[in-house]
Structure formats: structure tokens, C-alpha cells
Write a protein that holds these residues in place. Structure first.
Motif, PDB file in Angstrom:
ATOM      1  N   THR A 159       0.946  -1.247   0.127  1.00 43.04           N
ATOM      2  CA  THR A 159      -0.004   0.047  -0.064  1.00 43.04           C
ATOM      3  C   THR A 159       0.981   1.278   0.064  1.00 43.04           C
ATOM      4  OG1 THR A 159      -1.726  -1.236   1.117  1.00 43.04           O
ATOM      5  CG2 THR A 159      -2.031   1.054   1.148  1.00 43.04           C
ATOM      6  N   TYR A 163       0.779   5.470  -0.059  1.00 52.66           N
ATOM      7  CA  TYR A 163       0.041   6.537   0.614  1.00 52.66           C
ATOM      8  C   TYR A 163       0.382   8.186   0.007  1.00 52.66           C
ATOM      9  CZ  TYR A 163      -1.066   2.938   4.098  1.00 52.66           C
ATOM     10  OH  TYR A 163      -1.432   1.597   4.431  1.00 52.66           O
ATOM     11  N   ARG A 183      -3.706   0.474  -3.140  1.00 54.45           N
ATOM     12  CA  ARG A 183      -3.747  -0.870  -2.454  1.00 54.45           C
ATOM     13  C   ARG A 183      -2.948  -1.587  -3.260  1.00 54.45           C
ATOM     14  NH1 ARG A 183      -9.936  -0.461  -2.789  1.00 54.45           N
ATOM     15  NH2 ARG A 183      -9.377  -0.092  -4.694  1.00 54.45           N
TER      16      ARG A 183
END
Length: 732
Positions: free
Chosen positions: A71, A73, A89
Motif C-alpha cells: 500500500t 499513501y 492498495r
């Protein structure tokens, strides 16, 4: 087994007189988009397939897929009582845009805690359609985002209602509109942002997709930029037309010079437009009032300095290198300098709020009643909190040798106990280093303390050592470089190593994490990032020393680092590679043609290489302030002296991989095509020269995960195979 041979390329010389010099281009025909060029490209791809089919690539492909499927961010952007963040993801090809409540229960980064607002993974089957930017309205009720296909950076602007997720409007065909060229407006009495200013350009259809004036000696660039250099500032009002057309929006300003790139800043009412002329000076214009009648007035113009504007409450803040090579902050009341009643300003109308320091100021962000300033010191980030009066209050905790980006401040204190009198608005930022993957942090500007909200879950299962070393360039200037390696690797001359740098356009190259670099480091490789002149890591003087007629200094800097690595035992030339892209691709091209003996392998991505014709294609004309124009006799002379395409001798070249993309709307693919043909012709050594062309990609933006895995497996596989790193050492 016999090594494959590169495909034959016909020579069709075109000779022209340029400033009294006869210049011959043997491969001008590769500038065109014809069936013959496409067939030649296919043959080059087949040859690259054969060369790049190595055990190292196969070992890395599986390892890289594991590394990529974690993942990721993006930075957090607060607006109103909401937080916005892109999250990719493990199974995603493209990041998903989420919205979170800005309260104590919010778990930023956790999709289960937020709501998916825009998911491009549902749009097509190959993942090449991407959301490359987004801008929430000041109240967080509406959000705009830019959609591009195949990385072409030509955007359709979509506007959504955040509460419902409903798409309110789509404004198609705005060209290169991006976050910096977009600014919301709020009408008097409106419940939410109900319009926006935006900078529109033409499409890139006149570039690679055109059929062919690339071979026309009279091409002046207007036919090959697709209108990308034609820019208009427009205003769009939401809800006027169910199927809006940008051409129907009123034009606020037009006729920008091809080198001028407007950037917008607004608080919903006042508008400030930064018109950056090349990369050396900025003029500022402003407006306040009904956007339907907008007309810009000068704020500051005619000064040989860069100004970056931020609206902070009642004040206009300017980060500028005017009389401050490392930059400082000036301030003036908005009412005094923006609007119909405001007279054109002079710098003395602005008070110095934050003086110049011994670190380069990169930007300033309002956070409640404070300011958060981002600095670079020795090419690494620092964050400092100042009061609105300019008094320094404290530092924010940032790791050593780290890079901060995506700094955004909230207007009000949230996310904690609202009754706590000591609570303060939060700042959000992302931070990474050579050893630590990107993490999103929340900073309390009242205390300087930070909290990690989420971080890329990449396991670094070995000690990463980083030092900063200095190397003497040809003119005596000391050039710093970061040397990154496994903690137990010693400088004994046997290490495989890769050098990279950029050196131009005020771009600072600072420490970053690259998961695809990990297997190379784990296997004993050394990665070196050189801080070359041309950036602003040491202020505007560092930039000015590496542009136009002084561009050769950038190449000399890189040669000094490469030679010094051998002298100090980090890597001998037969175990040293070099890599760079775009302007960094020009760097690699210059090193290949000036010092091919220093390197064993080279990766040259989306490069500029023909410096006598770069200004004729796509965005090239806008780069003449950095490089100089080939139309100018003085600039032509120094461009001719280093242009890689015009200075490639017969030589034993390193194993070389050129890459380009048919969707590149910045640097034309002909640079890589022509240089590949030329080096394949003039290479007298045993190492291959290959070209890889991507059909569904651009200059590098918006690539899906699967494409990144494949590209990096090929590139690092090529490097490791040529530098003698066994495949068994790469599979983790």
C-alpha cells in the motif's frame, strides 16, 4: 550463442547551414511519424527484447512485483472538516482518491476509515487512465481532479460533490491544466465553491501523433507543439451548461509568451497569478471581484527574481530570491496590492517577514495562526515553525538525510479534544529517505512534535548506510554527492555502482526511497546521487552556474563525481553505471559522448539529445531560457559544442539503453530514436545499444503498477547483468 545484432538503419543525410556552419543530420527521417518509422521502432523493440532477456531481469520481475504490491499513501490535503488522500492498495494499478473526516476518529490511510471518492481502477482494463492531480474546494464540499490517458498529461477536469460522490461536471480538453493552474472561486453568498479559474492549453496532437513535418527544415515549432505553448487563463462557472465546453468560458488573460507558465493562487476571492518566465524570473498579477468580469492588474513585474505567492488570511506572502539567493519571505496586506484599486507594487511595498537563512527556502505554508517553512540544507529537508509575525518558534522533527513533500496546513484545530485550549491546527506532510519508505506525518505546530499516520509497508531487511561526500569539479567547485550502500560494503573498488543526477531547471535532487533499488543495494551495490549545479540546492547561484553557456559545468561536475568514486574505491569504471531522465537524460547523453570510458552501462530515459532542434518540438521552445536558443548565434555555438547527437565519436560505448514513449508530450521521441541509430552506427565496442519505446506511456506520469514492475525489471536487470551482479543475489 551469438549475440544479436541491432537492426540496420538507413542513413539519409540532411545538411543545412546554421549560423555559417554546415551541419549534417544523418537520421532526420526518424523525427517523423510514418509507417517506416513505426516498423523501425518495432525492429528496435525486438532487438531490445533479445538483449534484455537476462536471468537478472527474470529474478527481479518476481521480486519487484512483491515489492510493488504494497500500500502506497499520498500526502494528506485538509479542506473544511475533511481530509483528502490518494491510496494505492496492493491490487490497484492506479491510486484511489479517498475522503476522511477530520476528527479524532479518522484513521488516515485506512480505506475502511474513509470513503472512496474517485477510483480509476474501474475505468479501463489496462490501468493507463490516471488521476494525476486533485484540488479540493476551500470548504471541502467540492473537489476537482485531472484525468489523463496513457500518461499524456492532457487533462479532462472533473468536479464532484464530496458529500454524495456525484460528478457535477466534466470539462474536457483543457490541455495541460494541472493543480498549479487551477484555483477555486466562491461567489458572494454561495454555500460552496461554485467556479474556478484554470490555465488551458492546446493538445499535443501536433507532436508524435502528427504525420510529419518533423523532417521539414522550415519547421518553427508552431506545428509540432500541438498548441501546448498557447496558454489562456479562463474562468468556469459551475452549473451553467450540462455539457460544458472550455471554449465557451470567458478568457481572463491570453497571449502568454511560450516560456511563461502561469500558476494560480486564490482564497476563493482574491486571485494572484504567477507568470514565471522560463526558470529565472516571475511577474505577478492579481484580481479581486466578480470572476465573470476578471481582468488582471500588475502586482509586481519587471524584476529579475522568482516570486512564489501564498494567500494567508489578510496577507499576501511571497517567497522570493530577490536580494536573497537562498530566498526569504515578504508580506503585504492583500487589500494593498491586489485588486482594481491597488496600484502596481514595488518590492519596498512588502515587508520582510522571514529573512534569508543559511538554508534554501523551498516554500511556506499557513497553518492556523502560524507558518510552516520548508528548507533544504545540503540537499535535505528541514521544517521550521514561524509565528505570523515572522518570529521563529521551533523546528519540526524530520529525520536526517530526508526529503519532505506535500506540506499542507489546516485552518483550524481538529483531530483532538476540541476543548483543549492548547490544541493547534495540524500540518500534514510526507517524508522519505534513502533507507525509509514514504510516510505521512501529522505535525503539531505548537510543539513541533510529529505523529506517523501511515507509511508504505516495505521491509528493508538490511542496514542502509548513507554518507555525503564532496568531489572537486574542473573549475575547483566542490560538488556534494550522497553515497548509499549496505552498511558492511567497503570501498575496495569491486562494488557495482550507479551514479545519477539532474542538474537543471532549479530542480533539487534530494534523498528519496526507491523500492526497486533495494535488491541492488542488498546485493552489495552502491547508489550515488550527485548534487550537480543547475538545481537550487545551494541557492539561485547554484542554478545559474549550470545553465545556458555554463551547461558544460554540469557535465564536468558529474565527471568529477564519477572519477572520484573510482579514486576512492567505491566503483571502478568497469563496474560503474549512470542513469538519468529528461534533462538528466541530456546529462547521460553528454557523459556517453564525452567520457564513454568512465562507465560500463548507461540508462538514458526520455532524453533531450539533439540540442540544435530541441526547440522545434512539443514543449522545447519553453526551455530556451534554460539552455539558450539555437536560433541565437552565441547560444548555437555552445549548444553545438556539447549537443550529444552532434558530438558522438566512433568509440567503445558502454552498454546503453535509451527509453522513450509515444505519449510523451514534453520531450519528442525522436531524440532517443536518432541517438540510438547514431550510437549503433558508431559503437566499435562489444556492448549493446538498445531502444525501448512504450506505446501507452508519456514522460513518466500516471504509469500503472504492472508497467512500473516490467520497466524496472528490464532496467535494473540490464544494469545488474552488465555490472556482473548474479541473478541469485537479486531474488531476495
Amino acid at each position: 550463442m551469438t549475440d544479436p545484432e541491432p537492426p540496420a538503419t538507413p542513413r539519409r543525410p540532411v545538411t543545412e547551414e546554421l549560423h555559417g556552419e554546415s551541419v549534417t543530420d544523418p537520421y532526420r527521417w526518424l523525427e517523423e511519424s510514418t509507417d517506416e518509422v513505426r516498423e523501425w521502432t518495432d525492429a528496435q523493440d525486438d532487438y531490445a527484447d533479445a538483449v534484455l532477456d537476462t536471468d537478472q531481469r527474470d529474478a527481479l520481475a518476481e521480486r519487484f512485483d512483491d515489492l510493488a504490491r504494497v500500500t502506497d499513501y499520498g500526502p494528506v490535503t485538509p479542506a473544511g472538516d475533511r481530509l483528502f488522500q490518494s491510496v494505492k492498495r496492493p491490487a490497484d494499478e492506479q491510486p484511489v482518491l479517498y475522503v476522511f473526516a477530520d476528527d479524532a476518529d479518522a484513521d488516515v490511510g485506512d480505506p475502511e476509515s474513509g470513503r472512496a471518492l474517485v477510483d480509476p481502477n474501474d475505468w479501463d482494463g489496462d490501468g493507463t487512465t490516471s488521476v494525476d492531480w486533485f484540488v479540493p474546494g476551500p470548504d471541502g464540499e467540492r473537489l476537482a481532479y485531472g484525468v489523463a490517458e496513457g500518461g499524456d498529461e492532457q487533462y479532462d477536469v472533473h468536479v464532484v460533490d464530496v458529500a454524495t460522490g456525484e460528478t457535477l461536471e466534466t470539462l474536457a480538453g483543457t490541455g495541460r491544466t494541472n493543480a498549479g493552474g487551477f484555483a477555486w472561486t466562491v461567489s458572494d453568498g454561495a454555500a460552496a465553491a461554485d467556479g474556478f479559474y484554470y490555465v488551458a492549453t492546446g493538445s499535443a496532437d501536433g507532436g508524435e501523433g502528427s504525420d510529419g513535418d518533423g523532417g521539414d527544415d522550415d519547421t518553427d515549432g508552431d506545428d509540432t507543439d500541438g498548441g501546448q505553448l498557447d496558454k489562456e487563463l479562463r474562468h468556469h462557472r459551475l452549473g451553467v451548461d450540462a455539457d460544458p465546453d472550455p471554449a465557451d468560458d470567458p478568457v481572463v488573460a491570453a497571449d502568454f509568451d511560450e516560456q511563461v507558465w502561469p500558476t494560480l493562487e486564490t482564497d476563493g476571492d482574491a486571485l494572484v497569478v504567477e507568470c514565471m518566465d522560463g526558470w529565472e524570473r516571475t511577474d505577478l498579477y492579481g484580481y479581486r471581484g466578480d470572476p465573470a468580469a476578471a481582468s488582471l492588474s500588475p502586482v509586481l513585474e519587471g524584476h529579475d527574481a522568482v516570486f512564489s505567492a501564498t494567500l494567508a488570511g489578510d496577507d499576501l506572502l511571497l517567497v522570493t530570491d530577490l536580494d536573497a539567493p537562498y530566498s526569504r519571505v515578504l508580506s503585504a496586506p492583500v487589500d494593498d496590492v491586489v485588486g482594481a484599486d491597488a496600484a502596481p507594487s514595488v518590492p519596498d511595498d512588502f515587508a520582510e517577514l522571514i529573512p534569508e537563512r543559511e538554508a534554501v527556502l523551498r516554500g511556506v505554508e499557513p497553518v492556523g495562526d502560524r507558518l510552516l517553512a520548508h528548507y533544504h540544507r545540503d540537499a535535505a529537508s528541514e521544517l521550521v515553525v514561524f509565528g505570523r509575525d515572522g518570529d521563529r518558534e521551533r523546528d519540526v522533527d524530520v529525520p536526517a538525510h530526508a526529503t519532505v513533500h506535500g506540506v499542507h496546513g489546516a485552518d483550524e484545530a481538529r483531530g483532538g479534544d476540541a476543548a483543549d485550549a492548547d490544541s493547534s491546527p495540524a500540518a500534514y506532510f510526507s517524508v522519505q529517505s534513502f533507507a525509509s519508505p514514504p510516510a505521512v506525518r501529522r505535525a503539531d505546530v505548537a510543539t513541533g512534535a510529529t505523529q506517523t499516520l501511515c507509511a508504505q509497508d516495505t521491509d528493508v531487511d538490511f542496514d542502509v548506510a548513507v554518507t555525503q561526500e564532496w568531489f572537486e569539479s574542473a573549475d575547483g567547485t566542490e560538488i556534494p554527492a550522497f553515497v548509499v550502500r549496505r552498511g558492511d560494503v567497503e570501498p575496495d573498488g569491486s562494488n557495482p555502482a550507479v551514479l545519477t543526477g539532474y542538474g537543471g531547471f532549479r530542480v533539487n535532487r534530494t534523498p528519496t526511497f526507491d523500492r526497486f533499488r533495494l535488491p541492488f543495494l542488498r546485493a552489495g551495490g552502491v547508489y550515488v546521487l550527485a548534487t550537480l549545479r543547475g538545481g537550487t540546492e545551494y541557492g539561485e547561484a547554484w542554478h545559474d552556474a549550470g545553465r545556458r553557456g555554463d551547461k558544460q559545468r554540469v557535465f564536468d561536475d558529474a565527471v568529477a563525481v564519477a572519477s572520484g568514486l573510482g579514486d576512492r574505491g567505491w566503483a571502478d569504471p568497469d563496474r560503474l553505471g549512470v542513469t538519468g531522465g529528461s534533462n538528466g537524460g541530456l546529462l547521460v547523453g553528454a557523459l556517453l559522448t564525452q567520457r564513454p570510458d568512465l562507465f560500463r552501462v548507461a540508462l538514458c530515459h526520455v532524453p533531450l539529445l539533439d540540442m540544435l532542434r530541441f526547440h522545434r518540438f512539443l514543449l522545447g521552445a519553453s526551455w530556451t531560457s534554460e539552455y539558450g536558443s539555437p536560433e541565437d548565434p552565441e547560444a548555437f555555438a555552445y549548444l553545438r559544442d556539447y549537443s550529444p547527437y552532434h558530438n558522438a565519436p566512433e568509440a567503445a560505448y558502454p552498454a546503453t539503453m535509451f527509453t522513450t514513449a509515444l505519449g510523451d508530450t514534453r520531450v519528442h521521441p525522436s531524440h532517443a530514436r536518432k541517438m540510438t541509430a547514431l550510437l549503433q552506427e558508431r559503437n566499435v565496442g562489444p556492448h549493446p545499444v538498445v531502444l525501448r519505446v512504450e506505446g501507452d506511456a508519456g514522460h513518466g506520469v500516471g504509469k500503472p503498477t504492472s508497467m512500473l514492475v516490467r520497466e524496472n525489471a528490464e532496467r535494473w536487470g540490464f544494469v545488474c547483468a552488465e555490472l556482473g551482479v548474479p541473478a541469485a543475489h537479486l531474488d531476495g
